[in-house]
Each structure stands twice: as C-alpha cells, then as structure tokens.
Write an enzyme that holds these catalytic residues in place. Structure first.
Site, PDB file in Angstrom:
ATOM      1  N   GLU A 137       0.928  -1.378   0.123  1.00 58.98           N
ATOM      2  CA  GLU A 137       0.044   0.083  -0.100  1.00 58.98           C
ATOM      3  C   GLU A 137       0.916   1.309  -0.044  1.00 58.98           C
ATOM      4  O   GLU A 137       2.016   1.053   0.718  1.00 58.98           O
ATOM      5  CB  GLU A 137      -0.996   0.135   1.331  1.00 58.98           C
ATOM      6  CG  GLU A 137      -2.122   1.191   0.935  1.00 58.98           C
ATOM      7  CD  GLU A 137      -2.860   1.148   2.494  1.00 58.98           C
ATOM      8  OE1 GLU A 137      -4.142   1.419   2.086  1.00 58.98           O
ATOM      9  OE2 GLU A 137      -2.224   1.297   3.374  1.00 58.98           O
ATOM     10  N   ALA A 274       0.840   0.066  11.128  1.00 58.11           N
ATOM     11  CA  ALA A 274       0.420  -1.310  10.992  1.00 58.11           C
ATOM     12  C   ALA A 274      -0.087  -1.277   9.424  1.00 58.11           C
ATOM     13  O   ALA A 274      -0.411  -0.272   8.992  1.00 58.11           O
ATOM     14  CB  ALA A 274      -0.788  -1.929  11.843  1.00 58.11           C
ATOM     15  N   MET A 275      -0.464  -2.516   8.988  1.00 54.55           N
ATOM     16  CA  MET A 275      -0.964  -2.690   7.733  1.00 54.55           C
ATOM     17  C   MET A 275      -1.932  -3.774   7.409  1.00 54.55           C
ATOM     18  O   MET A 275      -1.435  -4.983   8.008  1.00 54.55           O
ATOM     19  CB  MET A 275       0.173  -2.877   6.513  1.00 54.55           C
ATOM     20  CG  MET A 275      -0.529  -2.914   5.090  1.00 54.55           C
ATOM     21  SD  MET A 275      -1.308  -1.529   4.512  1.00 54.55           S
ATOM     22  CE  MET A 275      -2.293  -2.454   3.276  1.00 54.55           C
ATOM     23  N   GLU A 276      -3.176  -3.644   6.845  1.00 53.99           N
ATOM     24  CA  GLU A 276      -4.280  -4.580   6.978  1.00 53.99           C
ATOM     25  C   GLU A 276      -4.254  -5.464   5.990  1.00 53.99           C
ATOM     26  O   GLU A 276      -5.191  -6.140   5.514  1.00 53.99           O
ATOM     27  CB  GLU A 276      -5.653  -3.765   6.812  1.00 53.99           C
ATOM     28  CG  GLU A 276      -5.785  -2.971   5.514  1.00 53.99           C
ATOM     29  CD  GLU A 276      -5.359  -1.527   5.212  1.00 53.99           C
ATOM     30  OE1 GLU A 276      -5.838  -0.799   4.635  1.00 53.99           O
ATOM     31  OE2 GLU A 276      -4.426  -1.137   6.202  1.00 53.99           O
ATOM     32  N   ASN A 277      -3.088  -5.952   5.280  1.00 55.16           N
ATOM     33  CA  ASN A 277      -3.090  -7.093   4.146  1.00 55.16           C
ATOM     34  C   ASN A 277      -4.114  -8.194   4.885  1.00 55.16           C
ATOM     35  O   ASN A 277      -3.961  -8.566   6.037  1.00 55.16           O
ATOM     36  CB  ASN A 277      -1.547  -7.546   4.237  1.00 55.16           C
ATOM     37  CG  ASN A 277      -0.534  -6.603   4.171  1.00 55.16           C
ATOM     38  OD1 ASN A 277      -0.198  -5.719   3.333  1.00 55.16           O
ATOM     39  ND2 ASN A 277       0.319  -6.732   5.217  1.00 55.16           N
ATOM     40  N   HIS A 309      -8.438  -1.791  14.675  1.00 51.69           N
ATOM     41  CA  HIS A 309      -8.425  -0.852  13.494  1.00 51.69           C
ATOM     42  C   HIS A 309      -8.265  -1.769  12.378  1.00 51.69           C
ATOM     43  O   HIS A 309      -8.887  -1.760  11.312  1.00 51.69           O
ATOM     44  CB  HIS A 309      -7.568   0.268  13.584  1.00 51.69           C
ATOM     45  CG  HIS A 309      -7.323   1.080  12.541  1.00 51.69           C
ATOM     46  ND1 HIS A 309      -7.897   2.344  12.356  1.00 51.69           N
ATOM     47  CD2 HIS A 309      -6.726   0.803  11.346  1.00 51.69           C
ATOM     48  CE1 HIS A 309      -7.394   3.003  11.184  1.00 51.69           C
ATOM     49  NE2 HIS A 309      -6.852   1.921  10.580  1.00 51.69           N
ATOM     50  N   GLU A 310      -6.895  -2.614  12.189  1.00 51.07           N
ATOM     51  CA  GLU A 310      -6.596  -3.440  11.233  1.00 51.07           C
ATOM     52  C   GLU A 310      -7.546  -4.550  11.010  1.00 51.07           C
ATOM     53  O   GLU A 310      -7.750  -4.969   9.925  1.00 51.07           O
ATOM     54  CB  GLU A 310      -5.245  -3.835  11.273  1.00 51.07           C
ATOM     55  CG  GLU A 310      -4.049  -2.837  11.657  1.00 51.07           C
ATOM     56  CD  GLU A 310      -4.094  -1.792  10.519  1.00 51.07           C
ATOM     57  OE1 GLU A 310      -4.449  -1.970   9.237  1.00 51.07           O
ATOM     58  OE2 GLU A 310      -3.704  -0.463  10.888  1.00 51.07           O
ATOM     59  N   HIS A 313     -10.475  -3.465   9.192  1.00 46.87           N
ATOM     60  CA  HIS A 313     -10.035  -3.194   7.692  1.00 46.87           C
ATOM     61  C   HIS A 313     -10.455  -4.527   6.841  1.00 46.87           C
ATOM     62  O   HIS A 313     -10.668  -4.568   5.612  1.00 46.87           O
ATOM     63  CB  HIS A 313      -8.704  -2.900   7.489  1.00 46.87           C
ATOM     64  CG  HIS A 313      -8.329  -1.428   7.729  1.00 46.87           C
ATOM     65  ND1 HIS A 313      -9.151  -0.753   6.765  1.00 46.87           N
ATOM     66  CD2 HIS A 313      -7.401  -0.913   8.114  1.00 46.87           C
ATOM     67  CE1 HIS A 313      -8.617   0.672   6.968  1.00 46.87           C
ATOM     68  NE2 HIS A 313      -7.340   0.527   7.872  1.00 46.87           N
ATOM     69  N   GLU A 332     -10.203   4.327   5.813  1.00 46.08           N
ATOM     70  CA  GLU A 332      -9.532   4.644   7.089  1.00 46.08           C
ATOM     71  C   GLU A 332     -10.334   5.343   7.882  1.00 46.08           C
ATOM     72  O   GLU A 332     -10.313   5.207   9.208  1.00 46.08           O
ATOM     73  CB  GLU A 332      -8.364   5.725   6.902  1.00 46.08           C
ATOM     74  CG  GLU A 332      -7.338   4.769   5.964  1.00 46.08           C
ATOM     75  CD  GLU A 332      -6.768   3.625   6.454  1.00 46.08           C
ATOM     76  OE1 GLU A 332      -7.104   3.479   7.813  1.00 46.08           O
ATOM     77  OE2 GLU A 332      -5.978   2.939   5.812  1.00 46.08           O
TER      78      GLU A 332
END
Length: 863
Positions: A137, A274-277, A309-310, A313, A332
């Site tokens: 992302e 963080a990243m929601e992969n 949060h993640e 997503h 978001e």
C-alpha cells in the site's frame, strides 16, 4: 508533470499466477507472473502494466477467443521508468477480449520499506538476522511484479514463493503445499488462492519467527507472530485482542470473517504503524508486542486499538474496497471509528470513547482549522499525491469523527443495519461513498448523502454561536479558521444540534435559526461532543453556569474537555484572548479525568510557545504548571492504589510530567532517586513513568545517564523501551549531546529508519536543541529525501517542521528550506499548509503576547 493514468480502463485482470524467488544473499528477487484478464477500450498494439524498479526480462501475450488460444508475437518490451510502466508492444492489433499475459521479471531488494524489503534484528547471540516482508500500500505492488496496481483492479492471486529452507513463510492464505529441495536447500511454498482483492493487499513474510495461536468461536485460526528473539508471552495480549476483534465484528456487521486464518506479525522494520493485508496483518513491534510488567497502560491501549483498527479493515477496505484513492476515507475513516467501538466492547472500563473525543477530536480540530487543509474526500491528480492522502488528522481522525457524528444522527440500529447491507451487497467488489450512503439511507430513512457530502467534500468545520435571552435562543454558524480572514462566509454545513432542549431543531442548515425554549435555563448543544464543530456560548450567564458545572464535575467528561478546547481554539482565532482560556483553567482545579487532563495539558504546553519570544514568561508558566497539578498529585502520588483505574495510571504520568516541567523539587528529587536506583541496581521503573524519569538526569546534564541510556537503547529488544530511551535522550538541553544523537540517525544499525523522524522531531520541538536539529535537517535533506521519498512519512517532514515554528526568524528558516521544494507533488500540500499554519500561529502569538504578559503579572504567578 505526469498525471494519473488509470490502466484499469485498458486491462482488467481476473487472476494472477505469481511465482517469486528470493535470493537473500544477493538481496535480489526474480519471478514469473501469468495474468489472465480482459482487454477493454480501443484496439491497440500495446498492453500496459505498472512496474517500478522491476525489470521485465521476457513477455508473452495470448489471446483467448472463439477461435481458441493463439499467441500475439511481441515486437518489443518497453519499460517507461518515469511512468512506472512496462509496455508490451504486439506486432498485430490486440482487440478487446480475453488475454493471458506472461512476464518474467527481476529486481533488487532494498531497505526502503516498500515492495520487498529486509527487516533487521539480532538473535540471542547478538548476530544480525533478517526477515523479508512486503509493503504494497498504496502503490508499491508494482515494485515487486508487473500488475495493474490500482484498487479497482481486483483479482484472485495464486502465489508461490521460493525461499531458503528452515524459515517460516506466510502469506494472505494458508499454505497449500511446501516442498523442500534437499540438494539446493531451498523451500518452495505455494498458497491457497486468495479471494478477489486489490494488489495493495497482497503480502508475504518469511524468516525465523515463532507464534501463538487461538481460534475464534466461528473457527477462524488467529496467529500472533514475532521474531524468534522476542519472548512468547509478549504475543498474548495482542492475540487475545485479535481473536475478540474478529468475533466482535462478525457479530456487529452480521457478515462472517472472509478467510480461514488471520496472521498478525510484528516486524522489526516497518514504516507505518500497521498494515491491513488481508489475512496477514503486519505491525511495528511496538504496536503488537506487550511485555508483561514492562509495557505501559498507554501502549497496551494503543495495541488494542490498532489491532481492532486493522481487523475492521478486513471488512472495510478488504472485503469491500474503495474504487479509487479519492475515497480512501471509506477504508480509514471507518476503521478509525470502529477501532474504538470494538475496544469499548472488550475493555469497557477503559472508557475509550472519551479517548476518541480527546485524541481524534483534538487532532482533527487543530489540523482542520488551517486554511488550505485537504478535505476528507480529495481528488488525486498525480501518482506521488496518493501517499499524501494518508493525513492522520483528516482521513483518519476527522473522517472517524464525522462517521461518529453520523452514527449518532441516524442511530446505532440504523447504522449497523446499513453496514450489514453494504457488506452483503458489495462483497469482493469496489464502491464509492454513494454506495454506502444508499445503504445507510435505506436503513435510516434519512438522506445520508445530503447530510454527509458537505462535511466530506469540503475542508473545515463551523463554529456555532449560542445566544440566549430568557427563552429566546439563537444559533448562528460560520466557517471557523484560525486565520478568520480566510474563512468562507458563505459556507454552511448541516449541523446536528444534539441539544438538551426539546424545542431545538434537529439540524441547523441555515446560517441562523431562532426558537423559543421550553424553559429559561441555559441551553446547551453538541452534548457529548458528538458533532464535529466548536460551540461558542456568547451569553455571559451561560458561560458562568457551565463553569460552575465544570467545577462540580456535573458535565460529562466529553463536554468538559471540549469546552476547554473550544476556548483555546477561539482564542487562537482571535475571538477572545488566550488569557481567558488560562483563567478558565481555575474551573478545572478538581478535575480528575485523564481525557480532560489531555486538553488541560495541551493548554499548559501550548502557552509555552510564548516563551520563544519572551523568555521572562517561562518561570511564571512553570509555576502555573506546578500549581494546577497539586490536587491530582496529592490524590495519585507515585504508586498505584489497589484497584486503580487505567485512566488514573495514565493520568499519573501526565501530572508528574507537568510537575517535572514546572521544576517541582519534590518530584524532581524522587525522579533522580528512582533513576539512580534503576541505573545502579536495575530496579524496575513504572512503564508509564519510565521516559519521564529517564529524561530528568538528561535534562540536568548528567553525561553518565546519557551514556547509560544510549547503551540501553542499542542493546534492548524491547521496542517500547527503545522509544522511551529515545524520548528521554532527546530531552537534552545540551546542543553537543543533540549533535551526538543526530550523527547516529544515518546509521541504520543504531537508529532504524522507521524511528528517524521521532528523534529528529523531538529535538526540533525542544527549544534548547532546535537550532542544532534544524540545521542538521537542512544539511542532510538530500539524505532524508533519498531515504524516505517513497515512504508515506516523507511528506510529514514539512508538517513536523512547521509545528516547531514560533518566531518570525524561524518562519523565514521554514521558507528558506521548503520554498524550493514546492515542485515535489508529495510535499507540496503539506508545505503550503505549513505556511498557513505558521502564519496564523505567529499572528496569534503576537496578538496575544501583551494579554499573556498582563495575565501573569495580574495573577501574581511568581517563581
């Protein structure tokens, strides 16, 4: 200037068969991708895909039609490096239809924390090890393989990775097959096909890791992972939060979690939080690991919020995805609000909705009051602008605030029903805001689009003035900006009134509305701070009434904190003097709420900005800081009481921090003693107080403390402890120590690139080291640009810098550095906002200086 070209309008992928081989020693990768999809639009002799830093070494195009499959011979492969594209030119015309495109490719693994990159860590013996991870992302999948790298281009992915043997290999879906080649020592791992999803959600991680596992009530496998050196118990809290988050959202949305498993991985190097992969969520270590007995309550709450949060997503953004980046808020903003919704269900004793109003509300209001700031929904005109959309105060905080306002406007039941219908209808597809508004309108019976569009499509917010004479009440709205001369006098919002008065209108849509109250007692609006607007009570009797309620703590916490915030912001914009805000603090003398103290602390620190222009004010401001904490200092002391609330645990740190700034000798003496015992005997410090206690000897020039903390920072694997030592060291008042710290920033073995901004910004905020840090930023800008220009954090630099400017001399320094960088699309917006922010701040400081000087003189706040 290059503009955004939507390749999805030319080719629409359906499936990627992707094979990638990692050569860890050479720091390179190679692979093959077979893309099945549909060519659309006009006939041409060219098929174009995104590719950035990836060399396409061969290509093959096959058309599939009624005549069967046949290859279209390639004339050439043309890599457009400046456009981040690869073009396959065919000898004959390619007509719209079904195609299979096969390409082989190769590229370098770099340290930039996008695409495929290494994460460095040390094992128990002190030897450097690596994980290899991805960050795609917003538009970095193209750095790993040729693709249509746009959110609308959803497809199925069948991934196969070749790595060295003896490591864990993770991706979005469970492993389908693993084969180890004993002769070569390589491991070939293929994964089950993904659902239809966007390229930016594809991910993998490989390396020496360990995990803990749980299952949800519905049978989803949940794993928390970290490098082998991290203690297993550090995974427990996040694993529990992750499991409960899936269970909560499955129930709230009425839609099952779409995958068989959910991995949560702590990475030693990670640019974002963080990243929601999808199915493989990645985090900074500090945002996932909870070290029992060593992690602060503040960090534990942050971990829970980010995990929620993640996890949200996985529905918002992954199952249903925005069509294009201008609707990033669909991802978001919702995740921002829903994280609090979820954590409140898990830990109701934390009262996180008050945290939401204090943290997200203040962030959004302060940013959104600057002329030129972006709206929540914003068009993208250039590829480099995509990363600038991720403004935490706007797309996250303001967007979350607006959705919280909407939920309260239409009601929880309608909100929940509409979301369930939205996910069910648009699963595995792409949407725009209109699709969501339609679902919520159907559920609520209200025109949600008409209500929300003005809030999302325009920057800013209103201030609503409340005037009352007996039973006659008048509400007047106007556009609020800190520079009121730039406010749009014609701009109106549909403002939900949220009043305690039965005759009040539900929504203020005109510039003014009048009505007769059912009683002559003071009318209040925006109860619970549910609306995204400021309130100015223009009637003296109402102000006095509210101050009495504040002093007696008979108003809800959200209202108490927002009234003080409104006073401070109205002062900064020139509606009143900031001295009036300081006087209002007397109403908060008995305040015991930690979220309310967040804004009290903000006011107490904000007034320090006047010191840069008049240092004689500082002793008085320190006395103010000592004075306002006394009741809470007496109540809380140093040690937690039995059964103490989480809020009181956090409040103690805020109170003692204000006391330390105010040079309360009793507080400083205790901090010195605690640190000496820690340094000499290893006696544990309270995690909530640790950075404060560490900072005292550093501020006081103790060279041995600086050496000790540097050694501690470089040797620990505890990510929170690293951050605490960084915060303490950057509190130095010695420019020579600051120089020593700054020199370390370019050495990735001493300071990870992900942490550079923390060190630099802290030193710039510190008025004793600002000159040194600013000059370092100027001298090392070329290095900063080279290191971070592909990262979302790059455009934060002008924002951080603008936040430290309190004088005209530094305003000129800001222009000297950033005027020449306005041609960089990734920086342009934040530079321009920085100009506005600095200008309005200096106008306020100059306008209010005399008032502040007189306030401290009349108040007789002495040393």
């Amino acid at each position: 200037m290059k503009s955004v070209t939507r390749l999805y309008t030319q080719f629409q992928p359906e499936k990627y068969e992707l094979e990638i081989q990692l050569n860890e020693e050479a720091m390179r990768f190679s692979g093959r991708v077979i893309i099945a999809g549909k060519k659309v639009g006009r006939p041409s002799k060219r098929l174009t895909f995104h590719a950035n830093g990836v060399k396409v070494t061969s290509g093959k195009v096959t058309v599939r039609d009624k005549k069967g499959e046949r290859e279209l011979p390639l004339e050439r492969i043309n890599q457009q490096k400046s456009l981040h594209e690869v073009r396959l030119h065919t000898e004959t015309m390619a007509y719209p239809g079904l195609y299979t495109v096969e390409m082989t490719f190769e590229g370098a693994i770099t340290d930039g924390m996008t695409g495929i990159y290494p994460c460095y860590w040390k094992d128990a013996a002190g030897n450097e090890q690596k994980l290899f991870a991805t960050q795609f992302e917003s538009h970095h999948a193209r750095e790993t393989f040729p693709c249509i790298d746009e959110p609308e281009a959803k497809a199925v992915f069948a991934l196969t990775l070749t790595t060295r043997a003896g490591v864990e290999v993770l991706s979005n879906t469970p492993v389908h097959e693993q084969v180890k080649d004993a002769s070569t020592g390589v491991l070939r791992t293929s994964f089950h096909e993904t659902p239809r999803m966007s390229t930016y959600l594809l991910a993998f991680v490989t390396g020496d890791m360990h995990k803990k596992t749980a299952r949800t009530k519905s049978g989803v496998e949940v794993n928390a992972w970290a490098t082998a050196v991290q203690p297993a118990e550090s995974l427990d809290f996040a694993l529990d939060a992750a499991t409960k988050s899936i269970e909560y959202f499955e129930d709230y949305f009425g839609v099952p979690y779409p995958l068989a498993k959910a991995d949560h991985v702590a990475l030693p190097d990670f640019s974002s939080g963080a990243m929601e992969n999808w199915g493989l969520i990645t985090y900074r270590e500090r945002v996932l690991l909870d070290y029992p007995g060593e992690t602060s309550q503040s960090t534990r709450e942050y971990i829970a919020l980010v995990v929620a949060h993640e996890t949200s997503h996985q529905w918002f953004g992954n199952l249903v995805t925005m069509r294009w980046w201008d609707d990033l808020w669909l991802n978001e903003s919702f995740a921002n609000m829903m994280e609090y919704q979820c954590v409140d269900s898990m830990f109701p004793e934390w009262k996180v909705w008050n945290m939401f109003i204090a943290s997200e509300g203040l962030s959004a209001f302060r940013r959104d009051a600057t002329a030129g700031v972006q709206p929540v929904h914003l068009d993208v005109h250039h590829p480099d602008e995509i990363s600038t959309l991720f403004d935490p105060s706007i797309v996250y905080a303001k967007g979350g605030r607006l959705l919280y306002m909407l939920k309260n406007y239409i009601g929880e039941d309608a909100f929940r029903k509409g979301l369930s219908a939205y996910f069910t209808k648009h699963a595995y597809a792409n949407t725009s805001g209109d699709d969501l508004w339609a679902a919520l309108s159907d559920a609520s019976g209200k025109d949600v689009g008409a209500f929300m569009t003005p809030w999302l499509s325009r920057s800013g917010f209103p201030v609503v003035h409340v005037a009352q004479t007996g039973t006659d009440v008048t509400l007047t709205q106007e556009h609020f900006l800190e520079d009121s001369s730039k406010a749009d006098k014609t701009r109106l919002w549909p403002v939900p009134v949220f009043s305690n008065e039965v005759n009040a209108p539900e929504v203020l849509e005109a510039s003014q509305v009048k009505w007769a109250s059912a009683h002559d007692s003071p009318v209040t609006i925006n109860e619970g701070a549910r609306g995204h607007y400021l309130v100015d009570y223009a009637t003296a009797s109402t102000k006095k009434h509210l101050e009495g309620l504040i002093a007696a703590q008979q108003l809800p916490e959200a209202d108490r904190l927002m009234l003080l915030n409104s006073s401070a912001m109205l002062a900064r914009a020139g509606y009143q003097s900031y001295a009036g805000t300081l006087r209002l603090l007397t109403a908060y003398e008995t305040e015991a709420s930690e979220p309310v103290w967040d804004i009290i602390g903000l006011v107490a620190s904000e007034v320090r900005r006047f010191v840069d222009a008049d240092e004689s004010l500082e002793p008085h401001i320190k006395t103010l800081s000592r004075t306002i904490i006394q009741q809470q200092y007496a109540r809380l002391g140093w040690k937690p009481a039995q059964g103490e609330t989480a809020a009181d645990t956090k409040l103690r740190g805020l109170i003692l921090g204000l006391g330390a700034y105010g040079e309360d000798e009793a507080i400083l003496k205790t901090m010195r003693s605690l640190f000496a015992d820690y340094m000499k005997n290893g006696t544990a410090l309270s995690a909530e107080l640790r950075p404060l206690i560490m900072s005292v000897p550093v501020k006081e020039g103790d060279a041995s403390a600086v050496d000790f903390l540097l050694s501690l920072h470089d040797g620990t694997q505890n990510s929170e402890l690293k951050s605490d030592t960084s915060d303490a060291l950057t509190a130095t008042r010695d420019p020579q120590v600051a120089t020593r710290l700054l020199v370390r920033l370019k050495d990735g073995k001493l300071v990870k690139p992900q942490d550079v901004d923390r060190w630099l910004v802290n030193l710039m905020r510190n008025r004793y080291t600002r000159d040194t840090a600013w000059q370092w930023m100027v001298d090392e800008w070329a290095w900063l640009q080279k290191t971070f220009e592909n990262d979302k954090s790059y455009d934060y630099l002008p924002r951080y810098a603008a936040g430290t400017v309190n004088t005209r001399a530094y305003e000129q320094k800001y222009h000297d550095l950033f005027d020449s960088k306005l041609d960089q699309p990734s920086l342009k917006r934040n530079i321009a906002i920085g100009f506005e922010e600095i200008s309005s701040r200096l106008t306020w400081l100059e306008r209010d200086m005399k008032n502040i000087q007189e306030y401290f003189a009349l108040a007789k706040i002495d040393q």
